[in-house]
Design an enzyme around this catalytic site. Structure first.
Site, PDB file in Angstrom:
ATOM      1  N   SER A  13       0.860  -1.200   0.000  1.00 39.75           N
ATOM      2  CA  SER A  13       0.000   0.000   0.000  1.00 39.75           C
ATOM      3  C   SER A  13       0.891   1.243   0.000  1.00 39.75           C
ATOM      4  O   SER A  13       2.091   1.152   0.301  1.00 39.75           O
ATOM      5  CB  SER A  13      -0.855  -0.022   1.272  1.00 39.75           C
ATOM      6  OG  SER A  13      -1.428   1.246   1.534  1.00 39.75           O
ATOM      7  N   TYR A  48      -3.732  -0.880   9.914  1.00 43.33           N
ATOM      8  CA  TYR A  48      -3.509  -1.016   8.464  1.00 43.33           C
ATOM      9  C   TYR A  48      -2.085  -0.565   8.116  1.00 43.33           C
ATOM     10  O   TYR A  48      -1.366  -1.248   7.379  1.00 43.33           O
ATOM     11  CB  TYR A  48      -4.551  -0.197   7.708  1.00 43.33           C
ATOM     12  CG  TYR A  48      -4.536  -0.418   6.209  1.00 43.33           C
ATOM     13  CD1 TYR A  48      -5.178  -1.511   5.640  1.00 43.33           C
ATOM     14  CD2 TYR A  48      -3.882   0.470   5.358  1.00 43.33           C
ATOM     15  CE1 TYR A  48      -5.168  -1.715   4.261  1.00 43.33           C
ATOM     16  CE2 TYR A  48      -3.874   0.273   3.989  1.00 43.33           C
ATOM     17  CZ  TYR A  48      -4.518  -0.818   3.443  1.00 43.33           C
ATOM     18  OH  TYR A  48      -4.493  -1.006   2.070  1.00 43.33           O
TER      19      TYR A  48
HETATM   20  P1  NAP Z   1     -11.905  -5.034  -1.374  1.00 49.14           P
HETATM   21  O1  NAP Z   1     -12.688  -4.713  -2.601  1.00 49.14           O
HETATM   22  O2  NAP Z   1     -12.446  -4.683  -0.037  1.00 49.14           O
HETATM   23  O3  NAP Z   1     -11.506  -6.577  -1.417  1.00 49.14           O
HETATM   24  C1  NAP Z   1     -10.869  -7.213  -0.339  1.00 49.14           C
HETATM   25  C2  NAP Z   1     -10.721  -8.689  -0.656  1.00 49.14           C
HETATM   26  O4  NAP Z   1     -10.127  -9.334   0.488  1.00 49.14           O
HETATM   27  C3  NAP Z   1     -12.052  -9.347  -0.923  1.00 49.14           C
HETATM   28  O5  NAP Z   1     -11.912 -10.260  -1.985  1.00 49.14           O
HETATM   29  C4  NAP Z   1     -12.305 -10.100   0.371  1.00 49.14           C
HETATM   30  O6  NAP Z   1     -13.078 -11.247   0.127  1.00 49.14           O
HETATM   31  C5  NAP Z   1     -10.901 -10.467   0.816  1.00 49.14           C
HETATM   32  N1  NAP Z   1     -10.877 -10.734   2.247  1.00 49.14           N
HETATM   33  C6  NAP Z   1     -11.054  -9.829   3.246  1.00 49.14           C
HETATM   34  N2  NAP Z   1     -11.043 -10.455   4.431  1.00 49.14           N
HETATM   35  C7  NAP Z   1     -10.857 -11.776   4.180  1.00 49.14           C
HETATM   36  C8  NAP Z   1     -10.762 -12.929   4.982  1.00 49.14           C
HETATM   37  N3  NAP Z   1     -10.888 -12.864   6.312  1.00 49.14           N
HETATM   38  N4  NAP Z   1     -10.578 -14.123   4.398  1.00 49.14           N
HETATM   39  C9  NAP Z   1     -10.490 -14.215   3.052  1.00 49.14           C
HETATM   40  N5  NAP Z   1     -10.563 -13.161   2.221  1.00 49.14           N
HETATM   41  C10 NAP Z   1     -10.753 -11.952   2.784  1.00 49.14           C
HETATM   42  O7  NAP Z   1     -10.497  -4.321  -1.420  1.00 49.14           O
HETATM   43  P2  NAP Z   1      -9.460  -4.033  -2.588  1.00 49.14           P
HETATM   44  O8  NAP Z   1      -9.370  -2.587  -2.735  1.00 49.14           O
HETATM   45  O9  NAP Z   1      -9.694  -4.876  -3.782  1.00 49.14           O
HETATM   46  O10 NAP Z   1      -8.129  -4.483  -1.810  1.00 49.14           O
HETATM   47  C11 NAP Z   1      -7.361  -5.608  -2.146  1.00 49.14           C
HETATM   48  C12 NAP Z   1      -6.000  -5.439  -1.499  1.00 49.14           C
HETATM   49  O11 NAP Z   1      -5.382  -4.253  -1.978  1.00 49.14           O
HETATM   50  C13 NAP Z   1      -6.043  -5.308   0.020  1.00 49.14           C
HETATM   51  O12 NAP Z   1      -4.935  -5.975   0.583  1.00 49.14           O
HETATM   52  C14 NAP Z   1      -5.924  -3.798   0.219  1.00 49.14           C
HETATM   53  O13 NAP Z   1      -5.393  -3.463   1.474  1.00 49.14           O
HETATM   54  C15 NAP Z   1      -4.977  -3.450  -0.899  1.00 49.14           C
HETATM   55  N6  NAP Z   1      -4.963  -2.052  -1.301  1.00 49.14           N
HETATM   56  C16 NAP Z   1      -6.072  -1.456  -1.817  1.00 49.14           C
HETATM   57  C17 NAP Z   1      -5.990  -0.122  -2.207  1.00 49.14           C
HETATM   58  C18 NAP Z   1      -7.145   0.617  -2.804  1.00 49.14           C
HETATM   59  O14 NAP Z   1      -7.012   1.830  -3.026  1.00 49.14           O
HETATM   60  N7  NAP Z   1      -8.273  -0.003  -3.083  1.00 49.14           N
HETATM   61  C19 NAP Z   1      -4.794   0.579  -2.078  1.00 49.14           C
HETATM   62  C20 NAP Z   1      -3.692  -0.065  -1.540  1.00 49.14           C
HETATM   63  C21 NAP Z   1      -3.787  -1.386  -1.167  1.00 49.14           C
HETATM   64  P3  NAP Z   1     -14.268 -11.723   1.115  1.00 49.14           P
HETATM   65  O15 NAP Z   1     -14.617 -10.580   2.022  1.00 49.14           O
HETATM   66  O16 NAP Z   1     -15.357 -12.148   0.241  1.00 49.14           O
HETATM   67  O17 NAP Z   1     -13.682 -12.868   1.850  1.00 49.14           O
END
Ligand code: NAP
Length: 256
Positions: free
Chosen positions: A148, A161
């Site tokens: 991140s 986080y």
């Molecule tokens: P998101 O849409 O909220 O997706 C999060 C994913 O993680 C979902 O597929 C969720 O699936 C899974 N997950 C969460 N808790 C879980 C658990 N206990 N067991 C299994 N799976 C779990 O978020 P996103 O933006 O795509 O984020 C994906 C990654 O990128 C994360 O690590 C986030 O920190 C990182 N990130 C995102 C951003 C951004 O701007 N969006 C920026 C930097 C980093 P289920 O809930 O269905 O299990």
């Protein structure tokens, strides 16, 4: 580019585990890896129907594995399910992640543990389980962690986080140091501000949205498909000599 250069990005016949592949960045990375040739083992708590359909439309196979990465109890089961489905593992994308927002003065133990368990502890132990399989296969392998901007910066109101994602950057280096000689590449992608469910609250806050957009040189929020090229690069032989690197995909945010 010469044909040889192009072929180094080919992932035909490879198997990739992608955690959190049912939505957001994980879905886009799973589809990108499938487009490059991978069969996909998708790991999430919820049904991964839409991602499965997109992967299968590309002519690749998709194994839907339900697991809760809030605990490490299922990490060996995930590897076992991948082997039962496709017989081998070549790539692990540790994408699943959560965020909790609260002032540091009020931040509670539940919000600390929940985030650290999914974002850091499960990432480490699933990496360990995959690496053990890479060693058994004598194949090498690719591990891609999702970091991140808060691997580099402090942020506000997201204590666990920031701790977890700073930890992801450090662990990426440590695992690279230990496993590079075994032909296991451990790298990370640090997405900038991407339009997914994870950032919906920020985009709904007009002032925060404007502040964020105002310092992104590219002038727009990232979209999940912005990670397609970077994840294929880090999963492919094109990155065989890249170890322990965290690649920012951020529209220039860190350059400001
Ligand atoms: P998101 O849409 O909220 O997706 C999060 C994913 O993680 C979902 O597929 C969720 O699936 C899974 N997950 C969460 N808790 C879980 C658990 N206990 N067991 C299994 N799976 C779990 O978020 P996103 O933006 O795509 O984020 C994906 C990654 O990128 C994360 O690590 C986030 O920190 C990182 N990130 C995102 C951003 C951004 O701007 N969006 C920026 C930097 C980093 P289920 O809930 O269905 O299990």
């Amino acid at each position: 580019m010469s044909p040889t250069t192009v072929n180094t990005f080919d992932l035909s016949g490879k198997v990739a585990i992608v955690t959190g592949s049912n939505t957001g960045l994980g879905a886009a990375m799973a589809v990108a890896l499938a487009a490059a040739g991978c069969d996909i083992v998708g790991v999430s708590r919820a049904h991964a129907g839409a991602t499965a359909a997109r992967v299968e439309a590309l002519g690749r196979r998709f194994a839907d594995v339900r697991a809760d990465l809030a605990s490490i109890a299922s990490v060996d089961d995930i590897v076992r399910a991948a082997l039962e489905a496709f017989g081998r593992i070549d790539v692990l994308v540790n994408n699943a992640g959560i965020i909790r927002r609260e002032d540091a003065l009020e931040f509670g133990e539940d919000d600390w543990d929940a985030v650290m368990d999914v974002n850091l502890k499960s990432l480490f132990f699933l990496s360990q389980a995959a690496a053990r399989q890479f060693v058994r296969q004598r194949s090498g392998g690719k591990i891609i962690n999702v970091a991140s901007m808060l691997s580099f910066q402090g942020g506000v109101r997201v204590a666990s986080y920031t701790a977890s994602k700073s930890g992801v950057l450090g662990l990426t280096r440590l695992l690279a140091n230990e496993w590079a000689a075994r032909r296991i590449n451990v790298n990370a992608i640090a997405p900038g501000y991407m339009a997914t469910a994870n950032t919906a609250a920020l985009r709904e806050d007009a002032q925060r949205n404007e502040e964020i957009l105002g310092r992104i040189p590219a002038g727009r929020w990232g979209v999940p498909d912005d990670l397609a090229g970077p994840v294929v690069f880090l999963a492919s032989s094109a990155s065989d000599y890249v170890h322990g690197h965290t690649l920012a995909v951020d529209g220039g945010w860190l350059a400001r």
